[in-house]
Every structure is written in C-alpha cells, then in structure tokens.
Design an enzyme around this catalytic site. Structure first.
Site, PDB file in Angstrom:
ATOM      1  N   VAL A 271      -9.534  -6.028   0.471  1.00 18.00           N
ATOM      2  CA  VAL A 271     -10.150  -6.324  -0.833  1.00 18.00           C
ATOM      3  C   VAL A 271     -10.497  -5.086  -1.655  1.00 18.00           C
ATOM      4  CG1 VAL A 271     -12.170  -7.334  -1.940  1.00 18.00           C
ATOM      5  CG2 VAL A 271     -10.988  -8.596  -0.168  1.00 18.00           C
TER       6      VAL A 271
ATOM      7  N   PHE B 272       3.112   1.581  10.320  1.00 20.79           N
ATOM      8  CA  PHE B 272       2.689   2.978  10.451  1.00 20.79           C
ATOM      9  C   PHE B 272       3.057   3.765   9.190  1.00 20.79           C
ATOM     10  CE2 PHE B 272       2.442   7.021  13.153  1.00 20.79           C
ATOM     11  CZ  PHE B 272       1.066   6.903  13.351  1.00 20.79           C
TER      12      PHE B 272
ATOM     13  N   LYS C  62      -3.131  -8.209   2.196  1.00 24.25           N
ATOM     14  CA  LYS C  62      -3.622  -9.293   1.323  1.00 24.25           C
ATOM     15  C   LYS C  62      -2.756 -10.544   1.344  1.00 24.25           C
ATOM     16  CE  LYS C  62      -3.235  -6.459  -2.131  1.00 24.25           C
ATOM     17  NZ  LYS C  62      -3.129  -5.138  -1.527  1.00 24.25           N
TER      18      LYS C  62
ATOM     19  N   LYS D 279      -6.917 -10.297  -4.452  1.00 24.34           N
ATOM     20  CA  LYS D 279      -8.245  -9.897  -3.984  1.00 24.34           C
ATOM     21  C   LYS D 279      -9.328 -10.884  -4.414  1.00 24.34           C
ATOM     22  CE  LYS D 279      -7.009  -5.009  -3.803  1.00 24.34           C
ATOM     23  NZ  LYS D 279      -7.028  -3.725  -4.523  1.00 24.34           N
TER      24      LYS D 279
ATOM     25  N   ASP E 166      -2.119  -7.855  -7.719  1.00 21.03           N
ATOM     26  CA  ASP E 166      -2.953  -7.258  -6.672  1.00 21.03           C
ATOM     27  C   ASP E 166      -4.411  -7.710  -6.835  1.00 21.03           C
ATOM     28  OD1 ASP E 166      -3.491  -5.114  -4.548  1.00 21.03           O
ATOM     29  OD2 ASP E 166      -4.763  -4.438  -6.194  1.00 21.03           O
TER      30      ASP E 166
END
Length: 343
Positions: free
Chosen positions: A157, A13, A130, A230, A226
């Site tokens: 993504v 959250f 991811k 992806k 990162d």
C-alpha cells in the site's frame, strides 16, 4: 535473549527482493537481540530459476550473483534452473513466504497461486504485491483464516508509510469512516516538478523515467491504476468493504497541462492525484489541494488521512517507493509474525 529461527522463502529477486536481502543482512544480529527472531532465507527465486538450501543461503553471495549475472540460478552449488514458483515452494523448507514478484493487475498471477499454495501448505505469507489483493482480497483473507496462518501486506500500500498496521494496532477500536490519500510517488513527483518548475507534463515524465522514478512504461502510475489498487486494499482491509479494482472511478494525470497547474497555484492550490474511499464509493482523480495543507507534499512522498470516529483525522506521511523502503515495510510484517509465533 533466546532466539527462534524463522525461515523465509523469497519469490521474486528484483528491487524489492534484493532490498529485503540487504535489510536482513544489515539487521540480522539486531533482530535476534531485540525480538528473538533469527531470520534465515532458505530459498530465492527469479525468472531464471532459484537458489535453495535448507541450511540457509549466503545473502551476500546471492546479491553478488544477481549483480554479476542477473540470474539467481547461477548461485554456486545451490542454484537450480527451470523451476517456477510453485516448484520452489514444494522444494523449499520455509516458515514464511515473502512474495515479491512483479505486480500483475490483469489476473493477479502467478502471485495469487503462490500465496494460496503457501497458505494451504500452512505457511505464513508476507507480500508487497498489489495484484491479487486488488482483485481477490476476500479469497486470500478467507484462505488465510481457514488455514490459521498469518497474512501481512503492509508493503502493498504505501512503501514506508505505515497505513495497515497503524490502523490495526495504534487505531484499534476506531471505526474508519473515510480515507483520502496521495498513494503514488511517481505522479506526485511529476506534479510537484510541474508546480515548482513550470514544466509541461511530457518532458517532466521523461525526466522521471531517466531518474528511475517512473517506469519505462508508466501507464499504471500515470493513469491512476497503481493508486486505485492501493485504495481498494485499504477499503477492504481497514473499512470492511468488499470491492475490487473494477469498482474504482479512475482518471490519471496525463491530461494535466502546465497552464492548469499555474492557474491552481495562482488561487493557492496544487493539483495532486488523490485516491479516496468515502460513502461506499472509490475514486482516483486529479484534485485541488490547498498549499500548506498536509497534502501539499513534494517529490515521491505519499500521504494519507484516515477519518475516524474516536481519533478524528489521523494523517501519515512517508516515502512511497524504493527497494530498501519497501523492504522495511516487509520486514515490519515479518517481525510482527515472528513475535506472534514466539509468544
């Protein structure tokens, strides 16, 4: 229109989980009218514990509680402290897990455990995370198939840039030969500022951190991790590859000087951090892109080009980050599952 109730359990959250709560509040009636889906969040967890109510939580109250105390366990009457994600999944009554805990790219945990447990309990899953997808894609897809549950991960993504669903639905029947994209908004912001303002890397990064565009520890973004995660997810899900993060050749942007940016500009080029999947190889590295080309996007925008056999080049541009933006991608996956279940 008759509506079917769809109960969600939201693990995590932070910005994304709260974004989803806001979007569900905003769109609740519209989703019933347009799609016949009555969304109800029956459980929410964060590091402090959880709030669980089989009859559905008051989302405004959940958001207010989080804003006031920072802890969902303080939700009146239904707050529980000291429970982890697995315990929440055991206690909650839900149809679909939304996994939005922070990404861990070392071993994908605890997200992977949460996703596999939900699937083995015959629940559908939507995730923005991811980590497990970049490390153990095959295991997750096979577990979903074995349990005959739906698994969606558009938000992992491209934020609002619809890549996975576009390719699977609008480009169904096409073979995707290669993919090239700017898949990280933070690095694109930094490189755009360096090109437009002539600034050096370090002060531009500091400015991005002050604006909340870059993390306090920006390593995963600026060193290309990162974007690497992806491109792995895209190669596996859209091109049928079987690769992990270890298969990506990776170079970040921390070595880019304002001088290099100026020289590129002089020759009509921009420097961008580009991820590509081509000829069985995965790469993330700073590359020269032509000014005025689809890849000459500014700010935190992402862009991707899919090279296909029937539709030639298909290019999509969209905002790559942000809580409401990421929540919109999660919502599109939830609607896709809900519509499917209603048929």
């Amino acid at each position: 229109m008759t509506s079917n109730k769809m109960r969600l359990c939201v693990l995590g959250f932070g910005a994304v989980g709260q974004g989803l709560a806001k979007v569900v509040l905003m769109k609740h009636e519209e989703l019933i009218e347009k799609y016949g889906i009555d969304l109800e969040i029956t459980a929410i967890s964060d590091r402090s514990g959880a709030a669980i109510n089989p009859k559905g939580l008051d989302l405004q109250q959940a958001l207010d509680t989080k804003e006031k105390t920072g802890k969902i366990k303080d939700y009146p009457e239904y707050g529980v402290s000291g429970v982890d994600g697995v315990e929440v999944l055991d206690k909650a009554e839900y149809d679909c897990l939304v996994e939005a805990t922070p990404t861990n790219i070392d071993d994908g945990q605890p997200t992977q455990t949460h996703i596999l447990k939900a699937m083995n309990d015959k629940k559908d899953v939507v995730t923005s995370n991811k980590g497990p997808l970049a490390l153990n894609f095959k295991t997750l897809i096979e577990t979903a198939r074995e349990n005959n549950v739906k698994f969606r991960f558009e938000a992992s993504v491209g934020g609002t840039m619809p890549v996975i669903n576009l390719a699977r639905e609008s480009l169904a029947g096409n073979n995707i030969h290669s993919v090239q994209g700017i898949l990280n908004g933070t690095t694109n912001y930094i490189l755009s500022r360096m090109a437009n303002e002539g600034t050096e890397y370090e002060p531009t990064l500091k400015e991005a951190q002050e604006l909340g565009i870059a993390e306090t520890n920006p390593y995963q973004d600026v060193e290309g991790l990162d974007a690497a995660c992806k491109i792995v997810i895209i190669a596996n899900s859209l091109m049928g590859w079987d690769v992990t993060l270890d298969d990506v050749s990776r170079e970040g942007i921390s070595g880019i000087s304002s001088n290099a940016v100026k020289l590129a500009l002089k020759d009509g080029y921009l420097i961008k951090l580009v991820a590509e999947a081509n000829d069985g190889k995965l790469r993330v590295a700073p590359m020269l892109v032509k000014q005025g080309s689809p890849f000459a996007v500014n700010g935190t925008l992402n862009v991707i080009t899919l090279k296909t056999d029937l539709s030639e080049d298909v290019t999509v541009v969209g905002v790559g980050a942000g809580s409401i933006e990421t929540a919109s991608a999660i919502l599109s996956d939830i609607i896709s599952i809900g519509k499917n279940n209603n048929n």
